[in-house]
Design a protein around this motif. Structure first.
Motif, mmCIF file in Angstrom:
data_model
loop_
_atom_site.group_PDB
_atom_site.id
_atom_site.type_symbol
_atom_site.label_atom_id
_atom_site.label_comp_id
_atom_site.label_asym_id
_atom_site.label_seq_id
_atom_site.Cartn_x
_atom_site.Cartn_y
_atom_site.Cartn_z
ATOM 1 N N ARG A 4 31.401 4.535 -34.852
ATOM 2 C CA ARG A 4 31.946 3.288 -35.368
ATOM 3 C C ARG A 4 30.880 2.555 -36.170
ATOM 4 O O ARG A 4 29.685 2.882 -36.095
ATOM 5 N N LEU A 5 31.321 1.556 -36.931
ATOM 6 C CA LEU A 5 30.378 0.691 -37.630
ATOM 7 C C LEU A 5 29.588 -0.122 -36.620
ATOM 8 O O LEU A 5 30.145 -0.599 -35.626
ATOM 9 N N ALA A 6 28.322 -0.297 -36.874
ATOM 10 C CA ALA A 6 27.471 -1.099 -36.001
ATOM 11 C C ALA A 6 27.536 -2.561 -36.433
ATOM 12 O O ALA A 6 27.813 -2.870 -37.585
ATOM 13 N N GLY A 7 27.250 -3.432 -35.489
ATOM 14 C CA GLY A 7 27.158 -4.852 -35.756
ATOM 15 C C GLY A 7 25.899 -5.417 -35.129
ATOM 16 O O GLY A 7 25.170 -4.709 -34.407
ATOM 17 N N LEU A 8 25.626 -6.686 -35.384
ATOM 18 C CA LEU A 8 24.416 -7.311 -34.827
ATOM 19 C C LEU A 8 24.377 -7.242 -33.304
ATOM 20 O O LEU A 8 23.301 -7.226 -32.711
ATOM 21 N N LEU A 35 20.846 -3.793 -40.080
ATOM 22 C CA LEU A 35 22.165 -4.205 -39.593
ATOM 23 C C LEU A 35 22.760 -5.316 -40.457
ATOM 24 O O LEU A 35 23.978 -5.380 -40.643
ATOM 25 N N GLY A 36 21.915 -6.192 -40.973
ATOM 26 C CA GLY A 36 22.406 -7.300 -41.775
ATOM 27 C C GLY A 36 22.684 -6.950 -43.228
ATOM 28 O O GLY A 36 23.455 -7.642 -43.888
ATOM 29 N N LEU A 41 26.076 3.025 -38.836
ATOM 30 C CA LEU A 41 27.018 3.655 -37.928
ATOM 31 C C LEU A 41 26.327 3.917 -36.608
ATOM 32 O O LEU A 41 25.125 4.211 -36.578
ATOM 33 N N VAL A 42 27.072 3.840 -35.533
ATOM 34 C CA VAL A 42 26.550 4.234 -34.230
ATOM 35 C C VAL A 42 27.454 5.312 -33.650
ATOM 36 O O VAL A 42 28.656 5.338 -33.906
#
Length: 139
Positions: A4-8, A35-36, A41-42
């Protein structure tokens, strides 16, 4: 495994699995910047982040995989290949580049297995260990 997409919110998990953070404390800031600013992706295994990839479009206007990191406990389990496959699918029809130290045989084998070819060499980044650039394009 889930990609999935990574977020902060993933920052602590990415720092925890990154093998460079322990030698270079500035790496945590670099991961936060990635990340910013870039697509990250993770890959999760049983709900926990086990690998990550960072992609940007600043390599001569082409996509570039800046980082592919798999946690020590999950290396050689297919997570790196799965992340690369996802990136290749996402960037199908586009030029895609990445690089690794010439001494990083596992990464070089993985890239070649996924259809990447050598594209050039950058000297003097890590003295005595040139950076090998790789290219992939799905037509």
């Amino acid at each position: 495994m889930n990609i999935r997409l990574a977020g902060l919110q993933d920052l602590p998990a990415l720092i925890a699995i990154d093998s460079v953070v322990h030698q270079d404390p500035l790496r945590a800031e670099q991961i936060a910047d990635w990340l910013g600013q870039y697509a990250c992706l993770v890959a999760e295994v049983r709900g926990s982040v086990a690998a990550y990839a960072v992609i940007h479009q600043h390599f001569f206007g082409c996509a570039f995989i800046e980082m592919l990191m798999v946690s020590q406990d999950h290396r050689r389990s297919g997570l790196g290949a799965a992340l690369l496959a996802r990136i290749q699918a996402d960037y199908a029809g586009q030029k895609l580049f990445t690089s690794t130290n010439r001494s990083n045989d596992p990464m070089r084998r993985l890239l070649e297995h996924r259809g990447f070819v050598e594209s050039g060499v950058v000297e003097h980044l890590d003295e005595g260990d040139p950076e090998q650039v790789y290219f992939w394009r799905c037509d």
